[in-house]
Design an enzyme around this catalytic site. Structure first.
Site, PDB file in Angstrom:
ATOM      1  N   SER A 147      -2.430   4.950  10.773  1.00  0.00           N
ATOM      2  CA  SER A 147      -1.397   5.814  10.212  1.00  0.00           C
ATOM      3  C   SER A 147      -0.053   5.538  10.879  1.00  0.00           C
ATOM      4  CB  SER A 147      -1.766   7.285  10.416  1.00  0.00           C
ATOM      5  OG  SER A 147      -0.692   8.142  10.060  1.00  0.00           O
ATOM      6  N   HIS A 184       0.798  -1.220   0.000  1.00  0.00           N
ATOM      7  CA  HIS A 184       0.000   0.000   0.000  1.00  0.00           C
ATOM      8  C   HIS A 184       0.836   1.277   0.000  1.00  0.00           C
ATOM      9  CE1 HIS A 184      -3.864   1.830  -0.054  1.00  0.00           C
ATOM     10  NE2 HIS A 184      -3.845   2.330   1.179  1.00  0.00           N
TER      11      HIS A 184
END
Length: 701
Positions: free
Chosen positions: A284, A127
């Site tokens: 995150s 990703h």
């Protein structure tokens, strides 16, 4: 960045040099044959210039060089007693589109017949948000690249395929060990407000899944061939200002681990360390969003080092054996998701129907934590019930905001008319206000035929997710499946995210109800997780009973429907008195620790030759009168930057800059920088290689 490089310890030579693997001494723990195991790695970097990046949806974010290369890492496991095998891949790309999975499986079938198919090949992505895009056969992920890029698609497909070939060709008897442990201060919930809506949030100490699950692969002769782990965190340490291709924190962690084992990527048999992703939807790496201190490189290296250090510890202490006396099994099923019926036992309410796809306004707003679009009037949490969406029925305002947001403004141009006509709210998607329907621009943004897949490896289940699952969604799915799979001895589950296709996000109903970024990007509505759970519930029962599942509908093959939008390089130019590879800015005579060393060269366009399994730069050290390459464009201490010459007298001219920031353990000595590439003739169209070398210089530690 020097402080970070100072902490990087190297054992042996650097990645990119030609070296042999170091085999650890044979120990009694690995004396008995267990599985047949193999690992493989191959380059999937793509165009290093003039390719739109995918991840942030910014059409101005185009590639202009390389910080680290992108790699596909593959593992093949076979149970000798049954001959059954599975292949798992983690690739340093944004996601695995359905077209990539289809093309890889087709190439494997061409080579191996029925040995591999959709059911026993699981492709996943790390990703990274700073790699070249344009490699999907559906529309949405190609928008930031301004369309389909066949060159990038081909290098990704071939690289994944070649990594599986290498893993297949290196199969040998060996063992698999498992370990699991928590990694703290490395991941942060970027949307704690919707997470807190979950009634089960109080059951967990942390707002993200801190668990790293790890597999250790060792041949019976003691040769260590690989490490594979899953840890959920977005690969967004680099923000959207980044223009150099980077594997981000996941790929940097892989590189550090592979350096420990003197990995040689040019060899089929070498150590392969994959840091795969999991349920990272709301996770995150940045402790304070985009306000986290440090440059892009510093943040990526810092996060990568933390993941590497934890994996190193788990790897060294791995002691739980996955035995070939247990199961090696798998199931795979395609489901036409829109219209799929979900029972009340999975919705927790009444039976429900999965919605047609739609993107909500909060997806357009972006995540306030890691990448908001900062457009007045668009924000996270926009629902059909709040006043913030009253204006979105006004065509002039709607089109005004489309124009401000390059990605969707381009969609508007592509459609030839205002998207407003197709943006009516769908009651099934309540409370999501529709920004754009899945088929709003005359082409499909996402696939509707979703792949579901599960691997069983003794006591471990690997569950694929064709998108981005949030922390709590993953926790609920894992808890449910642990109960269903217990009868066959499964007591460990990992969620393999971004697998086999890309369909946005999967949130819990409570998270969906607030319509933050993740909810706005949950394409198929509030019951998406319930649908996933029902499908995997049935799949788990089939595995326990040893029964088959319906293969489901074959997804569309859109490979022949692509419009090639990327025009190749027309020609490369130089001034009459120059030559390609000529040094235009040379190095100094000497440098010390803390300096960044740079040389500039007249160059050709990087799209002429992607240098797959090669490099655009070399850092070379003089050893006994000969020049030895110690670093390439894959190494975190280097940067390759491509710069278009803007002088009016040389419009097709360009320069390549080679940067090197020595790490603390770089020995004193004599060095030089080298650039190599290809240029295209405007007269003949021929593409020719060139190279250039800086003056030598001394480096004093």
């Amino acid at each position: 960045m020097n402080k970070l490089l100072n902490r990087i310890t190297r054992t042996g030579l650097v990645v990119g040099t030609t070296i042999g693997m170091l085999a650890s001494p044979l120990s009694s723990a690995y004396a008995a044959s267990s599985w047949n195991i193999g690992s493989g790695i191959y380059d999937v970097t793509g165009p290093a210039a003039d390719a739109g990046m995918v991840g942030y949806g910014d059409t101005s974010q185009t590639t202009k060089g390389i910080h680290t290369r992108l790699w596909s890492r593959a593992y093949v496991v076979e149970k000798p007693a049954s001959g059954k095998r599975l292949a798992f891949v983690s690739a340093d790309i944004q996601s695995i589109p359905q077209g990539v999975k289809q093309a890889v499986v087709a190439k494997l079938k061409s080579r191996y017949g029925n040995l591999y198919d959709d059911s026993n090949v699981m492709l996943t992505a790390t990703h990274t948000h700073v790699g070249p895009g344009g490699y999907d056969h559906y529309v949405l992920l190609n928008l930031s690249a301004l369309g389909y890029d066949e060159l990038n698609f081909d290098v990704i497909v071939d690289g994944i395929y070649q990594s599986i070939v290498r893993a297949t060709d290196t199969l040998a008897p060996g063992s698999i060990k498992f370990n699991r442990g928590d990694l703290l201060d490395t991941s942060y919930n970027r949307n704690p407000v919707p997470y807190a809506q979950n009634p089960d949030a109080a059951n967990y100490e942390h707002t993200t899944n801190k668990s790293m699950s790890l597999l250790k692969f060792v041949r019976d002769d003691g040769t260590e061939i690989g490490m594979l782990n899953w840890f959920p965190v977005h690969a967004v340490s680099n923000d959207q200002s980044q223009r150099l291709i980077s594997s981000d924190n996941k790929g940097i962690a892989s590189q550090l681990f592979e350096r420990d084992h003197n990995a040689d990527y040019s060899q089929a048999l070498t150590f392969v360390a994959a840091f795969a992703n999991s349920n990272e939807g709301d996770v995150s790496p940045n402790s304070n969003g985009q306000n986290t201190p440090g440059t892009n490189h510093e943040k990526a290296i810092a996060s990568g080092q933390k993941q590497y250090a934890k994996a190193r510890s788990l790897y060294d202490s791995a002691s739980i054996s996955l035995s070939s006396a247990g199961n090696l099994d798998y199931r795979h099923q395609y489901v036409d998701f829109p219209g799929y019926q979900v029972g009340s036992e999975f919705t927790g309410n009444s039976a429900a129907t999965i919605c047609d796809g739609a993107i909500g306004w909060s997806m357009v707003a972006g995540s306030d934590w890691d990448g908001p679009t900062n457009m007045e009037g668009i924000f996270e949490g926009m629902t059909v019930d709040n006043e913030g969406t009253a204006w979105n029925k006004d065509a002039s305002l709607y089109d005004s905001y489309l124009g401000k947001y390059a990605l969707f403004g381009w969609m508007n141009l592509f459609s030839g008319s205002s998207l407003l006509a197709n943006a009516e709210d769908d009651p099934c998607q309540y409370p999501k206000p529709t920004f754009v329907n899945r088929e709003a621009i005359g082409a499909e943004l996402y696939t509707t035929t979703l792949p579901f897949q599960m691997f069983i490896l003794d006591s471990l289940a690997i569950v694929s997710v064709p998108g981005e699952m949030t922390t709590m969604a993953g926790r609920r799915l894992e808890a449910h499946l642990l109960g269903e799979l217990a009868p066959m001895g499964v007591d460990k589950i990992v969620i393999a995210g971004l697998a086999n296709a890309y369909t946005g996000y999967i949130t819990t109903p409570e998270e969906y109800s607030l319509q933050y970024y993740e909810g706005g990007h949950t394409i198929y509505g509030a019951n998406t997780l319930a649908g996933y759970t029902q499908i995997y519930h049935n799949m788990a029962n089939a595995l326990v009973s040893g029964s088959a599942v319906d293969a489901g509908p074959t997804p569309k093959d859109l490979s022949d429907d692509q419009i090639i939008t990327k025009i190749g390089v027309v020609y490369d130019d130089k001034r009459l008195w120059e030559s390609f590879g000529q040094v235009t800015k040379d190095t100094n005579n000497s440098y010390s620790y803390g300096d960044t060393i740079m040389a500039e060269f007249r160059s050709g366009h990087p799209r002429n030759n992607l240098k797959t399994m090669d490099t655009f730069l070399k850092v070379q050290k003089k050893v006994n009168g000969s020049w030895e390459t110690i670093l390439t464009d894959n190494d975190i201490e280097t940067e390759f930057k491509w710069i278009r010459d803007t002088d009016a007298d040389c419009l097709a001219c360009s320069n390549a800059r080679v940067y090197w920031t020595p790490s603390a353990d770089t020995p004193s000595g004599t060095y030089r920088l080298k650039h190599q590439g290809h240029w295209k003739s405007g007269w003949t169209g021929n593409i020719s290689s060139y190279s250039g070398t800086s003056d030598s210089f001394t480096y004093n530690k």
